[in-house]
Design a protein around this motif. Structure first.
Motif, PDB file in Angstrom:
ATOM      1  N   ALA A 227       8.033   1.011  -7.236  1.00 57.48           N
ATOM      2  CA  ALA A 227       7.318   1.262  -8.484  1.00 57.48           C
ATOM      3  C   ALA A 227       5.828   1.511  -8.294  1.00 57.48           C
ATOM      4  O   ALA A 227       5.189   2.088  -9.157  1.00 57.48           O
ATOM      5  CB  ALA A 227       7.516   0.086  -9.438  1.00 57.48           C
ATOM      6  N   GLY A 228       5.286   1.054  -7.189  1.00 58.96           N
ATOM      7  CA  GLY A 228       3.843   1.195  -7.009  1.00 58.96           C
ATOM      8  C   GLY A 228       3.103   0.170  -7.846  1.00 58.96           C
ATOM      9  O   GLY A 228       3.659  -0.830  -8.282  1.00 58.96           O
ATOM     10  N   GLU A 229       1.840   0.453  -8.091  1.00 61.68           N
ATOM     11  CA  GLU A 229       0.983  -0.500  -8.784  1.00 61.68           C
ATOM     12  C   GLU A 229       0.695  -0.056 -10.217  1.00 61.68           C
ATOM     13  O   GLU A 229       0.412   1.106 -10.462  1.00 61.68           O
ATOM     14  CB  GLU A 229      -0.341  -0.624  -8.018  1.00 61.68           C
ATOM     15  CG  GLU A 229      -1.284  -1.635  -8.585  1.00 61.68           C
ATOM     16  CD  GLU A 229      -2.585  -1.730  -7.803  1.00 61.68           C
ATOM     17  OE1 GLU A 229      -3.412  -2.560  -8.194  1.00 61.68           O
ATOM     18  OE2 GLU A 229      -2.780  -0.977  -6.840  1.00 61.68           O
TER      19      GLU A 229
ATOM     20  N   ILE B 114       8.999  -7.208  -2.909  1.00 57.76           N
ATOM     21  CA  ILE B 114       8.768  -6.095  -1.979  1.00 57.76           C
ATOM     22  C   ILE B 114       9.460  -4.839  -2.498  1.00 57.76           C
ATOM     23  O   ILE B 114       8.873  -3.748  -2.494  1.00 57.76           O
ATOM     24  CB  ILE B 114       9.233  -6.467  -0.553  1.00 57.76           C
ATOM     25  CG1 ILE B 114       8.289  -7.533   0.037  1.00 57.76           C
ATOM     26  CG2 ILE B 114       9.295  -5.236   0.344  1.00 57.76           C
ATOM     27  CD1 ILE B 114       8.777  -8.151   1.330  1.00 57.76           C
ATOM     28  N   ALA B 115      10.698  -4.982  -2.967  1.00 59.60           N
ATOM     29  CA  ALA B 115      11.432  -3.822  -3.494  1.00 59.60           C
ATOM     30  C   ALA B 115      10.682  -3.209  -4.670  1.00 59.60           C
ATOM     31  O   ALA B 115      10.530  -1.980  -4.745  1.00 59.60           O
ATOM     32  CB  ALA B 115      12.838  -4.235  -3.922  1.00 59.60           C
ATOM     33  N   HIS B 116      10.193  -4.047  -5.575  1.00 64.86           N
ATOM     34  CA  HIS B 116       9.489  -3.516  -6.749  1.00 64.86           C
ATOM     35  C   HIS B 116       8.238  -2.753  -6.349  1.00 64.86           C
ATOM     36  O   HIS B 116       7.994  -1.646  -6.820  1.00 64.86           O
ATOM     37  CB  HIS B 116       9.148  -4.636  -7.731  1.00 64.86           C
ATOM     38  CG  HIS B 116       8.472  -4.130  -8.958  1.00 64.86           C
ATOM     39  ND1 HIS B 116       7.151  -4.364  -9.231  1.00 64.86           N
ATOM     40  CD2 HIS B 116       8.946  -3.362  -9.977  1.00 64.86           C
ATOM     41  CE1 HIS B 116       6.830  -3.770 -10.372  1.00 64.86           C
ATOM     42  NE2 HIS B 116       7.897  -3.161 -10.839  1.00 64.86           N
TER      43      HIS B 116
ATOM     44  N   LYS C 254       0.818  -1.218   0.000  1.00 68.32           N
ATOM     45  CA  LYS C 254       0.000   0.000   0.000  1.00 68.32           C
ATOM     46  C   LYS C 254       0.851   1.267   0.000  1.00 68.32           C
ATOM     47  O   LYS C 254       0.319   2.363  -0.024  1.00 68.32           O
ATOM     48  CB  LYS C 254      -0.930  -0.014   1.198  1.00 68.32           C
ATOM     49  CG  LYS C 254      -1.896  -1.192   1.169  1.00 68.32           C
ATOM     50  CD  LYS C 254      -2.989  -1.064   2.174  1.00 68.32           C
ATOM     51  CE  LYS C 254      -3.900  -2.254   2.163  1.00 68.32           C
ATOM     52  NZ  LYS C 254      -4.614  -2.473   0.942  1.00 68.32           N
ATOM     53  N   PHE C 255       2.161   1.099   0.068  1.00 67.40           N
ATOM     54  CA  PHE C 255       3.064   2.246   0.110  1.00 67.40           C
ATOM     55  C   PHE C 255       3.928   2.287  -1.139  1.00 67.40           C
ATOM     56  O   PHE C 255       4.249   1.256  -1.719  1.00 67.40           O
ATOM     57  CB  PHE C 255       3.989   2.163   1.329  1.00 67.40           C
ATOM     58  CG  PHE C 255       3.284   2.304   2.637  1.00 67.40           C
ATOM     59  CD1 PHE C 255       2.941   3.555   3.121  1.00 67.40           C
ATOM     60  CD2 PHE C 255       2.949   1.191   3.381  1.00 67.40           C
ATOM     61  CE1 PHE C 255       2.285   3.694   4.332  1.00 67.40           C
ATOM     62  CE2 PHE C 255       2.291   1.308   4.589  1.00 67.40           C
ATOM     63  CZ  PHE C 255       1.957   2.563   5.063  1.00 67.40           C
TER      64      PHE C 255
ATOM     65  N   LEU D 222      16.390   6.410  -7.899  1.00 66.72           N
ATOM     66  CA  LEU D 222      17.537   5.529  -7.718  1.00 66.72           C
ATOM     67  C   LEU D 222      18.527   5.582  -8.876  1.00 66.72           C
ATOM     68  O   LEU D 222      19.590   5.001  -8.804  1.00 66.72           O
ATOM     69  CB  LEU D 222      17.063   4.085  -7.512  1.00 66.72           C
ATOM     70  CG  LEU D 222      16.225   3.854  -6.254  1.00 66.72           C
ATOM     71  CD1 LEU D 222      15.738   2.413  -6.214  1.00 66.72           C
ATOM     72  CD2 LEU D 222      17.019   4.179  -5.003  1.00 66.72           C
ATOM     73  N   GLY D 223      18.153   6.227  -9.953  1.00 66.31           N
ATOM     74  CA  GLY D 223      19.056   6.322 -11.085  1.00 66.31           C
ATOM     75  C   GLY D 223      18.985   5.143 -12.036  1.00 66.31           C
ATOM     76  O   GLY D 223      19.817   5.015 -12.926  1.00 66.31           O
ATOM     77  N   PHE D 224      18.020   4.261 -11.832  1.00 62.44           N
ATOM     78  CA  PHE D 224      17.805   3.150 -12.761  1.00 62.44           C
ATOM     79  C   PHE D 224      16.322   2.825 -12.780  1.00 62.44           C
ATOM     80  O   PHE D 224      15.570   3.250 -11.917  1.00 62.44           O
ATOM     81  CB  PHE D 224      18.641   1.915 -12.386  1.00 62.44           C
ATOM     82  CG  PHE D 224      18.308   1.323 -11.036  1.00 62.44           C
ATOM     83  CD1 PHE D 224      17.307   0.367 -10.900  1.00 62.44           C
ATOM     84  CD2 PHE D 224      19.014   1.703  -9.897  1.00 62.44           C
ATOM     85  CE1 PHE D 224      17.011  -0.186  -9.669  1.00 62.44           C
ATOM     86  CE2 PHE D 224      18.723   1.157  -8.660  1.00 62.44           C
ATOM     87  CZ  PHE D 224      17.717   0.209  -8.535  1.00 62.44           C
ATOM     88  N   ASP D 225      15.914   2.090 -13.770  1.00 64.94           N
ATOM     89  CA  ASP D 225      14.515   1.717 -13.916  1.00 64.94           C
ATOM     90  C   ASP D 225      14.154   0.687 -12.843  1.00 64.94           C
ATOM     91  O   ASP D 225      14.654  -0.444 -12.866  1.00 64.94           O
ATOM     92  CB  ASP D 225      14.270   1.138 -15.312  1.00 64.94           C
ATOM     93  CG  ASP D 225      12.819   0.772 -15.565  1.00 64.94           C
ATOM     94  OD1 ASP D 225      11.952   1.049 -14.710  1.00 64.94           O
ATOM     95  OD2 ASP D 225      12.549   0.207 -16.636  1.00 64.94           O
ATOM     96  N   VAL D 226      13.274   1.083 -11.922  1.00 65.34           N
ATOM     97  CA  VAL D 226      12.922   0.191 -10.810  1.00 65.34           C
ATOM     98  C   VAL D 226      12.148  -1.043 -11.267  1.00 65.34           C
ATOM     99  O   VAL D 226      12.034  -2.012 -10.519  1.00 65.34           O
ATOM    100  CB  VAL D 226      12.143   0.940  -9.705  1.00 65.34           C
ATOM    101  CG1 VAL D 226      13.005   2.002  -9.054  1.00 65.34           C
ATOM    102  CG2 VAL D 226      10.846   1.514 -10.235  1.00 65.34           C
TER     103      VAL D 226
END
Length: 194
Positions: free
Chosen positions: A102-104, A96-98, A33-34, A40-44
């Motif tokens: 990145a969100g949804e 979890i990192a993504h 939810k967060f 970060l300087g790269f594509d998440v």
């Protein structure tokens, strides 16, 4: 058959597996939810690619483990299954990192505004239903499979092979389905990452 790798302690195992499974479920739900707003300087979305690769790898390892056990190569089966467990931990961390970074994304949201309007729904047509069915079954099974995986592993590691085999008949196909549908979901949703 193999000798026990760990001592049998059902009470402790039940508590540890139950608590761990619940904590993982809560962490995934709450953190989902967060979204962290950091650059970060790269594509998440590289994490989503990693997730798909790891899930596909898990599927391959699960098939290899099944072949090994069918050939009565129990030591190799154990190594494959432990590999699948380690890969699952890597997947969880990357997942979890993504989601934190990145969100949804929403299937069909071609303009990336977070809303799938009627025109976007028409553009993707019935594939949206296919995607949602795959996604929902994937999510539900992913949410409930962890304790089954851990109990199945516990029975194997304590050399309780009849109980292990009985659980594995349920666990293996569900875990395999989750591992296969993960990359499918990724390939279907990835065009809608912003």
């Amino acid at each position: 058959m193999l000798k026990p790798s760990i001592a049998k302690n059902d009470r402790l195992a039940n508590w540890l597996i139950g608590i761990f499974s619940l904590v993982v479920f809560i962490v995934v739900v709450v953190l989902g939810k967060f979204k962290l707003d950091v650059e970060l300087g790269f594509d998440v979305h590289v994490f989503a690619t990693i997730n798909a690769f790891v899930n596909a790898s898990i599927a391959v390892v699960l098939v290899a483990a099944l072949v090994a056990v069918k050939k009565k190569n129990y030591e190799l089966h154990k190594k494959f299954m432990m590999t699948a467990l380690v890969l699952s931990i890597l997947f969880l961390l990357s997942y979890i990192a993504h989601h934190l970074l990145a969100g949804e994304a929403k299937y069909g949201d071609s303009n990336h505004d977070g809303i799938v309007d009627e025109a976007e729904k028409l553009a993707v047509g019935a594939m949206r239903i296919v995607y949602l069915v795959i996604l929902i079954t994937h999510i539900i099974l992913a949410a409930i499979i962890l304790p089954f995986i851990l109990f199945t592993a516990y029975r194997g590691l304590t050399s309780e092979f009849p109980a292990h085999k009985k659980l594995a008949r349920i666990t293996w196909p569900l875990w395999f389905y989750v591992a296969v549908t993960g990359p499918v979901v990724y390939f279907m949703i990835s065009p809608y990452y912003n």
